[in-house]
Scaffold this motif. Structure first.
Motif, PDB file in Angstrom:
ATOM      1  N   GLN A 102       0.613  -1.377   0.278  1.00  0.00           N
ATOM      2  CA  GLN A 102      -0.098   0.090   0.121  1.00  0.00           C
ATOM      3  C   GLN A 102       0.601   1.167   0.236  1.00  0.00           C
ATOM      4  O   GLN A 102       1.861   1.149   0.444  1.00  0.00           O
ATOM      5  N   VAL A 103       0.777   2.177  -0.830  1.00  0.00           N
ATOM      6  CA  VAL A 103       0.991   3.115  -0.591  1.00  0.00           C
ATOM      7  C   VAL A 103       0.332   4.334  -0.931  1.00  0.00           C
ATOM      8  O   VAL A 103      -1.123   4.199  -1.421  1.00  0.00           O
ATOM      9  N   ALA A 104       0.608   5.712   0.160  1.00  0.00           N
ATOM     10  CA  ALA A 104       0.114   7.122  -0.296  1.00  0.00           C
ATOM     11  C   ALA A 104       1.084   7.527  -0.851  1.00  0.00           C
ATOM     12  O   ALA A 104       1.751   8.445  -0.044  1.00  0.00           O
ATOM     13  N   PHE A 105       0.737   8.364  -1.672  1.00  0.00           N
ATOM     14  CA  PHE A 105       1.681   9.444  -2.520  1.00  0.00           C
ATOM     15  C   PHE A 105       0.884  10.798  -2.522  1.00  0.00           C
ATOM     16  O   PHE A 105       0.081  10.928  -2.944  1.00  0.00           O
ATOM     17  N   LEU A 106       1.595  11.565  -2.297  1.00  0.00           N
ATOM     18  CA  LEU A 106       1.167  13.100  -1.171  1.00  0.00           C
ATOM     19  C   LEU A 106       1.837  14.011  -2.717  1.00  0.00           C
ATOM     20  O   LEU A 106       2.962  14.221  -3.271  1.00  0.00           O
ATOM     21  N   LYS A 107       0.577  14.174  -4.180  1.00  0.00           N
ATOM     22  CA  LYS A 107       0.720  14.531  -5.300  1.00  0.00           C
ATOM     23  C   LYS A 107       0.708  16.170  -4.916  1.00  0.00           C
ATOM     24  O   LYS A 107      -0.242  16.376  -4.886  1.00  0.00           O
ATOM     25  N   ILE A 108       1.786  16.862  -5.102  1.00  0.00           N
ATOM     26  CA  ILE A 108       2.288  18.433  -5.248  1.00  0.00           C
ATOM     27  C   ILE A 108       2.402  18.874  -6.906  1.00  0.00           C
ATOM     28  O   ILE A 108       2.817  18.457  -7.764  1.00  0.00           O
ATOM     29  N   HIS A 109       1.439  19.548  -6.875  1.00  0.00           N
ATOM     30  CA  HIS A 109       0.747  20.523  -8.045  1.00  0.00           C
ATOM     31  C   HIS A 109       2.187  20.673  -8.566  1.00  0.00           C
ATOM     32  O   HIS A 109       3.312  21.668  -7.483  1.00  0.00           O
ATOM     33  N   LYS A 110       3.150  20.674  -9.910  1.00  0.00           N
ATOM     34  CA  LYS A 110       3.527  22.178  -9.900  1.00  0.00           C
ATOM     35  C   LYS A 110       5.311  21.302  -9.250  1.00  0.00           C
ATOM     36  O   LYS A 110       6.235  22.118  -9.846  1.00  0.00           O
ATOM     37  N   ALA A 111       5.878  20.052  -9.471  1.00  0.00           N
ATOM     38  CA  ALA A 111       6.720  19.161  -8.248  1.00  0.00           C
ATOM     39  C   ALA A 111       7.072  18.740  -9.418  1.00  0.00           C
ATOM     40  O   ALA A 111       7.780  17.672  -8.327  1.00  0.00           O
ATOM     41  N   GLY A 112       6.706  18.371 -10.539  1.00  0.00           N
ATOM     42  CA  GLY A 112       6.692  16.613 -11.138  1.00  0.00           C
ATOM     43  C   GLY A 112       6.066  15.723 -10.909  1.00  0.00           C
ATOM     44  O   GLY A 112       6.567  14.289 -11.061  1.00  0.00           O
ATOM     45  N   SER A 113       4.755  16.003 -10.466  1.00  0.00           N
ATOM     46  CA  SER A 113       3.906  14.635  -9.479  1.00  0.00           C
ATOM     47  C   SER A 113       3.891  13.924 -10.890  1.00  0.00           C
ATOM     48  O   SER A 113       2.918  12.871 -10.128  1.00  0.00           O
ATOM     49  N   THR A 115       4.967  12.280 -13.366  1.00  0.00           N
ATOM     50  CA  THR A 115       5.716  11.527 -13.678  1.00  0.00           C
ATOM     51  C   THR A 115       5.916  11.048 -12.861  1.00  0.00           C
ATOM     52  O   THR A 115       6.405   9.135 -12.877  1.00  0.00           O
ATOM     53  N   ALA A 116       5.892  11.078 -11.145  1.00  0.00           N
ATOM     54  CA  ALA A 116       5.934  10.916 -10.545  1.00  0.00           C
ATOM     55  C   ALA A 116       5.073   9.297 -10.298  1.00  0.00           C
ATOM     56  O   ALA A 116       4.711   8.163 -10.001  1.00  0.00           O
ATOM     57  N   GLN A 117       3.316  10.480 -10.155  1.00  0.00           N
ATOM     58  CA  GLN A 117       2.457  10.037 -10.418  1.00  0.00           C
ATOM     59  C   GLN A 117       1.877   8.213 -10.230  1.00  0.00           C
ATOM     60  O   GLN A 117       1.200   6.785 -10.535  1.00  0.00           O
ATOM     61  N   ASN A 118       2.904   8.616 -12.308  1.00  0.00           N
ATOM     62  CA  ASN A 118       2.673   7.194 -13.530  1.00  0.00           C
ATOM     63  C   ASN A 118       3.190   6.115 -12.712  1.00  0.00           C
ATOM     64  O   ASN A 118       2.620   5.519 -13.019  1.00  0.00           O
ATOM     65  N   ILE A 119       4.247   6.266 -11.734  1.00  0.00           N
ATOM     66  CA  ILE A 119       4.692   5.255 -11.189  1.00  0.00           C
ATOM     67  C   ILE A 119       3.830   4.018 -10.160  1.00  0.00           C
ATOM     68  O   ILE A 119       3.357   2.985  -9.873  1.00  0.00           O
ATOM     69  N   PHE A 120       2.994   5.287  -9.486  1.00  0.00           N
ATOM     70  CA  PHE A 120       1.862   4.197  -8.165  1.00  0.00           C
ATOM     71  C   PHE A 120       0.510   3.961  -9.515  1.00  0.00           C
ATOM     72  O   PHE A 120      -0.017   2.937  -8.950  1.00  0.00           O
ATOM     73  N   LEU A 121       0.299   4.656 -10.423  1.00  0.00           N
ATOM     74  CA  LEU A 121      -0.369   4.525 -11.485  1.00  0.00           C
ATOM     75  C   LEU A 121      -0.660   2.837 -12.055  1.00  0.00           C
ATOM     76  O   LEU A 121      -1.347   2.311 -11.957  1.00  0.00           O
ATOM     77  N   LYS A 163     -13.893  -4.081   1.976  1.00  0.00           N
ATOM     78  CA  LYS A 163     -12.413  -3.647   1.258  1.00  0.00           C
ATOM     79  C   LYS A 163     -11.996  -2.022   2.397  1.00  0.00           C
ATOM     80  O   LYS A 163     -12.511  -1.150   2.399  1.00  0.00           O
ATOM     81  N   THR A 164     -10.544  -1.967   2.085  1.00  0.00           N
ATOM     82  CA  THR A 164      -9.787  -1.447   2.382  1.00  0.00           C
ATOM     83  C   THR A 164      -9.085  -0.932   1.389  1.00  0.00           C
ATOM     84  O   THR A 164      -8.541  -1.239  -0.083  1.00  0.00           O
ATOM     85  N   PHE A 165      -8.814   0.905   0.829  1.00  0.00           N
ATOM     86  CA  PHE A 165      -7.794   1.299  -0.393  1.00  0.00           C
ATOM     87  C   PHE A 165      -6.398   0.661   0.179  1.00  0.00           C
ATOM     88  O   PHE A 165      -6.164   0.805   1.139  1.00  0.00           O
ATOM     89  N   ASP A 166      -6.143   0.321  -1.237  1.00  0.00           N
ATOM     90  CA  ASP A 166      -4.026   0.269  -1.411  1.00  0.00           C
ATOM     91  C   ASP A 166      -3.160   1.280  -1.819  1.00  0.00           C
ATOM     92  O   ASP A 166      -2.442   1.496  -1.801  1.00  0.00           O
ATOM     93  N   VAL A 167      -4.044   2.245  -2.805  1.00  0.00           N
ATOM     94  CA  VAL A 167      -2.960   3.015  -3.387  1.00  0.00           C
ATOM     95  C   VAL A 167      -3.528   4.909  -3.639  1.00  0.00           C
ATOM     96  O   VAL A 167      -5.148   4.706  -3.490  1.00  0.00           O
ATOM     97  N   LEU A 168      -3.003   5.821  -2.713  1.00  0.00           N
ATOM     98  CA  LEU A 168      -3.523   7.046  -3.196  1.00  0.00           C
ATOM     99  C   LEU A 168      -2.496   7.661  -4.067  1.00  0.00           C
ATOM    100  O   LEU A 168      -1.039   7.884  -3.557  1.00  0.00           O
ATOM    101  N   CYS A 169      -2.784   8.499  -4.929  1.00  0.00           N
ATOM    102  CA  CYS A 169      -2.096   9.553  -5.765  1.00  0.00           C
ATOM    103  C   CYS A 169      -2.305  10.762  -6.549  1.00  0.00           C
ATOM    104  O   CYS A 169      -2.202  11.346  -7.312  1.00  0.00           O
ATOM    105  N   ASN A 170      -3.996  11.006  -6.182  1.00  0.00           N
ATOM    106  CA  ASN A 170      -4.046  12.109  -6.705  1.00  0.00           C
ATOM    107  C   ASN A 170      -4.213  13.834  -5.614  1.00  0.00           C
ATOM    108  O   ASN A 170      -4.311  12.450  -4.861  1.00  0.00           O
ATOM    109  N   HIS A 171      -3.917  14.327  -6.279  1.00  0.00           N
ATOM    110  CA  HIS A 171      -4.467  15.239  -5.960  1.00  0.00           C
ATOM    111  C   HIS A 171      -4.993  15.644  -4.772  1.00  0.00           C
ATOM    112  O   HIS A 171      -6.320  15.200  -4.789  1.00  0.00           O
TER     113      HIS A 171
END
Length: 543
Positions: A102-113, A115-121, A163-171
């Motif tokens: 499970q992973v929670a990614f804090l996606k920050i606007h205009k910080a290359g996020s 590109t990183a988000q695609n990894i988690f998606l 069920k519980t969530f596994d991945v968060l990677c949206n703003h």
């Protein structure tokens, strides 16, 4: 070239067997681990487009399953092999078991996020993990949960029963308690930061905030803002500001620090974050960060491959001699950035020379995979990566390339549809009959052809520049109705009827319809004069 259509196995395999093959040899060198070559076969021929068609990419689950099955049958019957030669080297010494599913990614606007988000998606999609999804709302991008609050029942879809969530990677804004509620258990917390002044300039280019560009009546509005930011931030709700220590806001720094800065309290909160986040990516050292993240998460090298997303051209509002003005104002953002900048290099130092060797390996491999995905789109067979000290052997398939290159809006839409079909059934409805994701160059006009029988859909125009001609062709006369989605009201849209251009009214949430010219209809859509990140509208064909 996109994947084939889901139109029947026998017909499909026949079309592939009729392909004329030519051999392409790609030679590469993995530093310190010998030479290898991979024998690939190029595909040729024409494939019909489907109702899901954006930049030549057709995407449906049945297409992927059929494609994979077809390739398995093809290689079995044709006795095709991929030969790889590698030099002697210790293998798999640094491979670690997956520590975090499970992973929670804090996606920050205009910080290359993005590109990183695609990894988690990709990680979640390939493993059928459950994503935290935004509720569908008008005037709201589906990749944004909230720009002003953390996760709550008003902006997210509840998880399926038991069920519980596994991945968060949206703003969404960070809040430890809210994040733990939605993704409980052994969850890896990952963030991303960018040098604050560079992020400030990128934010201006992307959002064009009105409190700077419209409120400040001056030749140099950005410089005027930097001289006295509080003059223009005063009275603006903190969550509405895009320039007042925005990274710190999204990391949930105490609100009073934005008005009354305290170095001691800032450092105390950073110590708290350090206990909560497993790793924070530094945009300026993205490859180094990704390799370190892979080691911390225990993921594979294939999991963390990437291609750059939403990388805009250079922009100039003020030059670097005025950086100190923003440093003076954005103290919290600079505390945050400097803290994790130091943390990254401390971690790298502890990993020793092996980290530098893996980094070199990863950078060379990433470039090779990007070339395979972008420059060799006609290649059928996968790109094979042999065993290395840091990875078991694996293949990069055309499906992998499609996901690596997939725009984040389309990837989120894909996850929405997948979740709706698998977990929510009729409770959630996502209608993406035709999804077109368009990129254009400045002062150029591109033609976009809508496949017949795609009776409704969404057109997204990323970084709109120049113009596009949207062409429709149906078996009988029809009405073509347009509705603003997000930012579509900024386009100038013309109905090309028998060669006569008639400008339509500004798009809104109400349908605006035109009549086809027999079987045909053509729209000319001009980009707004100011650069925007995206604009989009929906269409519906009515007989």
């Amino acid at each position: 070239m996109g994947l084939p259509l889901c139109v029947g196995n026998g017909r499909r395999i026949l079309s592939w067997l009729c392909v004329a093959f030519s051999t392409l040899v790609i030679t590469y060198n993995i530093k310190g681990f010998g030479n290898g070559h991979i024998q690939l076969h190029e595909r040729s021929g024409i494939h019909k487009t489907s109702c899901i068609d954006f930049t030549g990419f057709k995407l449906k689950h049945c297409e992927y399953m059929e494609y994979e099955q077809m390739m398995a049958n093809f290689t079995e019957h044709q006795n095709v092999s991929v030969n790889v030669q590698i030099g002697e080297a210790p293998v798999n010494q640094s491979i670690r078991n997956i520590r975090y599913k499970q992973v929670a990614f804090l996606k920050i606007h205009k910080a290359g996020s993005s590109t990183a988000q695609n990894i988690f998606l990709r990680y979640g999609y390939s493993r059928n993990l459950l994503f935290v999804l935004s509720k569908v709302r008008k005037e709201q991008y589906d990749n944004v949960i909230s720009l002003s609050s953390s996760l709550n029942e008003n902006n997210t879809i509840a998880p399926p029963m038991n069920k519980t969530f596994d991945v968060l990677c949206n703003h969404v804004l960070y809040n430890r308690e809210a994040f733990q509620k939605y993704i409980p258990g052994n969850t890896a917390y990952i963030g991303i930061v960018r040098e604050p002044f560079e992020m400030f300039l990128s934010t201006l280019n992307y959002f064009r905030p009105e409190y700077i560009f419209k409120t400040i009546k001056a030749i140099t509005p950005v410089l005027n803002y930097l001289v006295d930011p509080w003059k223009y931030e005063k009275g603006l709700p903190l969550t509405y500001s895009l320039t007042n220590n925005r990274m710190a806001l999204e990391f949930d720094f105490p609100k009073h620090l934005f008005k009354t800065y305290s170095k001691e309290e800032s450092e105390a909160y950073l110590s708290k974050l350090d206990q909560e986040f497993h790793f924070v990516i530094i945009m300026e050292y993205f490859a180094e960060s990704v390799v370190m993240m892979r080691r911390i998460l225990g993921w594979s090298i294939k999991d963390v491959l990437y291609v750059k997303k939403n990388s805009a051209k250079k922009y100039s509002f003020v030059d670097n001699t005025y950086r100190y003005l923003y440093q003076r104002f954005a103290k919290l953002d600079y505390d945050l950035y400097n803290f994790y900048y130091i943390k990254l290099w401390e971690k790298i130092k502890l990993e020793g020379i092996d980290f530098q060797l893996e980094l070199s390996f990863f950078q060379n491999l990433r470039k090779a995979v990007e070339d395979y995905c972008i420059k060799h789109k006609q290649t059928v067979l996968p790109y094979h990566v042999p065993d290395s000290k840091w990875s078991t052997a694996f293949n990069v398939t055309r499906k992998d390339c499609d996901l690596l290159l997939l725009n984040e809006m389309k990837f989120v839409s894909l996850n929405q549809t997948k979740a709706a079909n698998k977990y929510y059934k009729s409770k959630i409805k996502y209608n993406f009959t035709a999804i077109l994701c368009i990129y254009t160059k400045k002062n150029e006009t591109e033609n976009v052809v809508i496949a017949p029988s795609c009776l409704n859909g969404t057109l997204d125009w990323n970084y709109p520049r120049g113009a596009i001609n949207v062409l429709f062709n149906e078996p009988k006369p029809y009405s073509l109705c347009l509705t603003d989605w997000v930012g579509g009201n900024g386009f100038a849209i013309y109905d090309n009827y028998f060669g006569k251009m008639t400008q339509l009214k500004m798009l809104s949430t109400e349908n605006q319809c035109i009549q086809s010219n027999g079987h045909h209809a053509e729209l000319k859509v001009e980009a707004p004069t100011e650069q925007r990140y995206m604009g989009g509208f929906t269409y519906e064909i009515k007989y």
